[in-house]
Write a protein that holds these residues in place. Structure first.
Motif: not given
Length: 176
Positions: A84, A87-88, A155-157, A160
């Protein structure tokens, strides 16, 4: 002796009945009328989720408390660790090549902070990332130059783009 007699009588009855059964079947087939077949059973897809119901995949934490698994990316199995703090989705160059993603040398122009210090990365996109029954299309990624990541960082890409994710009782649940 008694058992042999029963088998002999049964075999005789079958031998006498078989020709007449065959003759009736042959006459029915040559009559020109189509043979009537019993209706087959209804097909039920029990494993498919009901419409509108979220698809879920659960991943147990490893001995260190990290959530690791294999993800299908562009049709290839890739070991991943959920992060987490990333970012990607992050890949090293060798893994990206396996997925058919080959940034040009000039694309590595974005400085990124890794556990080993600052390095350069190229932005990319992965067509399809699937883990169990959960899938996300067109996931933003970065290809890290020169890094040899033991696992891709999910990651978050990716996270989310899901309907949700949660951690409970040592298990990560992904929903979409």
């Amino acid at each position: 002796m008694h058992n042999h007699l029963i088998v002999l009588v049964t075999a005789s009855i079958v031998a006498l009945a078989a020709p007449s059964l065959f003759e009736r079947y042959e006459a029915k087939m040559s009559s020109g009328r189509p043979e009537a077949l019993d209706r087959g059973p209804d097909v039920v897809e029990a494993a498919a989720p009901a419409p509108g119901m979220p698809r879920e995949t659960r991943i147990a934490a490893d001995w260190g408390g990290h959530f690791t698994t294999d993800a299908m990316m562009n049709g290839r199995s890739i070991p991943v660790i959920f992060d987490t703090g990333a970012s990607r989705l992050s890949l090293d160059e060798a893994t990206a090549r396996r997925l058919g993603v080959t940034p040009a040398a000039g694309d590595f122009r974005h400085p990124v902070q890794t556990a080993n210090g600052v390095t350069m990365a190229a932005w990319a996109r992965i067509d399809l990332v699937s883990i169990g029954t959960v899938s996300v299309q067109d996931v933003d990624a970065m290809v890290v130059r020169g890094a040899a990541l033991p696992k891709a960082l999910l990651g978050m890409s990716f996270l989310t783009r899901l309907k949700g994710y949660s951690v409970e009782d040592g298990r990560l649940t992904l929903r979409n």
